[in-house]
Scaffold this motif. Structure first.
Motif, PDB file in Angstrom:
ATOM      1  N   THR A  98      -2.601   4.774   7.159  1.00 48.06           N
ATOM      2  CA  THR A  98      -2.805   5.869   8.091  1.00 48.06           C
ATOM      3  C   THR A  98      -1.433   6.321   8.592  1.00 48.06           C
ATOM      4  O   THR A  98      -0.414   5.675   8.309  1.00 48.06           O
ATOM      5  N   VAL A 109      -5.629   2.529   2.193  1.00 46.51           N
ATOM      6  CA  VAL A 109      -4.685   3.629   2.324  1.00 46.51           C
ATOM      7  C   VAL A 109      -4.037   3.539   3.698  1.00 46.51           C
ATOM      8  O   VAL A 109      -4.706   3.269   4.693  1.00 46.51           O
ATOM      9  N   HIS A 143     -10.519   1.687  -1.770  1.00 48.87           N
ATOM     10  CA  HIS A 143      -9.058   1.749  -1.722  1.00 48.87           C
ATOM     11  C   HIS A 143      -8.593   1.487  -0.304  1.00 48.87           C
ATOM     12  O   HIS A 143      -9.228   1.931   0.653  1.00 48.87           O
ATOM     13  N   GLU A 170     -10.969   3.900   1.814  1.00 53.98           N
ATOM     14  CA  GLU A 170     -11.490   5.120   1.210  1.00 53.98           C
ATOM     15  C   GLU A 170     -12.325   4.758   0.000  1.00 53.98           C
ATOM     16  O   GLU A 170     -11.937   3.894  -0.790  1.00 53.98           O
ATOM     17  N   ILE A 184       0.849  -1.193   0.000  1.00 51.90           N
ATOM     18  CA  ILE A 184       0.000   0.000   0.000  1.00 51.90           C
ATOM     19  C   ILE A 184       0.887   1.245   0.000  1.00 51.90           C
ATOM     20  O   ILE A 184       0.662   2.186  -0.763  1.00 51.90           O
ATOM     21  N   HIS A 185       1.902   1.250   0.836  1.00 49.60           N
ATOM     22  CA  HIS A 185       2.829   2.382   0.910  1.00 49.60           C
ATOM     23  C   HIS A 185       3.494   2.647  -0.440  1.00 49.60           C
ATOM     24  O   HIS A 185       3.586   3.796  -0.887  1.00 49.60           O
ATOM     25  N   ASP A 192       0.870   4.194  -2.811  1.00 50.64           N
ATOM     26  CA  ASP A 192       0.090   5.288  -2.241  1.00 50.64           C
ATOM     27  C   ASP A 192      -1.286   4.824  -1.776  1.00 50.64           C
ATOM     28  O   ASP A 192      -1.691   5.099  -0.667  1.00 50.64           O
ATOM     29  N   ARG A 193      -1.969   4.115  -2.608  1.00 52.54           N
ATOM     30  CA  ARG A 193      -3.275   3.537  -2.285  1.00 52.54           C
ATOM     31  C   ARG A 193      -3.497   2.390  -3.258  1.00 52.54           C
ATOM     32  O   ARG A 193      -2.988   2.426  -4.372  1.00 52.54           O
ATOM     33  N   VAL A 231      -4.486   1.050   8.625  1.00 52.99           N
ATOM     34  CA  VAL A 231      -5.009   1.230   7.269  1.00 52.99           C
ATOM     35  C   VAL A 231      -6.414   1.815   7.380  1.00 52.99           C
ATOM     36  O   VAL A 231      -7.141   1.526   8.331  1.00 52.99           O
TER      37      VAL A 231
END
Length: 157
Positions: free
Chosen positions: A100, A98, A96, A86, A48-49, A52-53, A83
């Motif tokens: 945190t 994303v 998505h 979104e 994910i990192h 970005d998403r 996480v």
């Protein structure tokens, strides 16, 4: 390209599979001890990192986990506060994953260094530079042959 005996291909496959499994177990132990999360959870945070998403379907594909398995995995990460899900207001069917701030902190402070160190010690230390170059080449070739190569998804820092 020359073709080896079928037994050669089978032995190569078994050695690689069992070798990866042995390294995975050692790396998993280290990640759990340092970060308090499973290797799969760390891999999800990392993927994910790096992107970005990610759509849940993309994360499922990258981790080679079923869609329902990724849903359960992301739910665990959401409960931990690492996480967030979104959804764009114009398409509520799209979800998505994303990171945190807490998820980024887990990666930066514990998981990423422990992961890199354990991969270096449990995987790379047993191999020469040539071995690593060959494995990168072969791994990419296999990914390409199965339609799984995407340079942006396999990017490193």
């Amino acid at each position: 390209m020359s073709r080896q005996e079928p037994g050669d291909a089978l032995l190569a496959w078994l050695y690689v599979q069992q070798g990866v499994d042995a390294v995975r177990v050692a790396v998993e132990r280290r990640i759990e001890a340092v970060a308090g999360c499973s290797l799969l959870e760390h891999e999800a945070l990392y993927r994910i990192h790096m992107n970005d998403r990610l759509l849940m379907s993309e994360l499922s594909d990258l981790l080679a986990v079923s869609p329902s398995g990724v849903t359960r995995l992301v739910e665990r990460l959401v409960r931990r506060g690492w996480v967030a899900r979104e959804q764009p207001p114009d398409n509520r069917r799209v979800v998505h994953a994303v990171l945190t701030d807490a998820g980024r902190q887990v990666l930066a402070a514990t998981s990423a260094p422990a992961y890199r160190e354990s991969v270096a010690e449990e995987f790379a230390a047993a191999l020469s530079d040539r071995d690593l170059a060959d494995l990168k080449r072969v791994g990419r070739k296999l990914l390409e042959a199965h339609g799984k190569w995407d340079a942006k998804r396999f990017a490193t820092d």
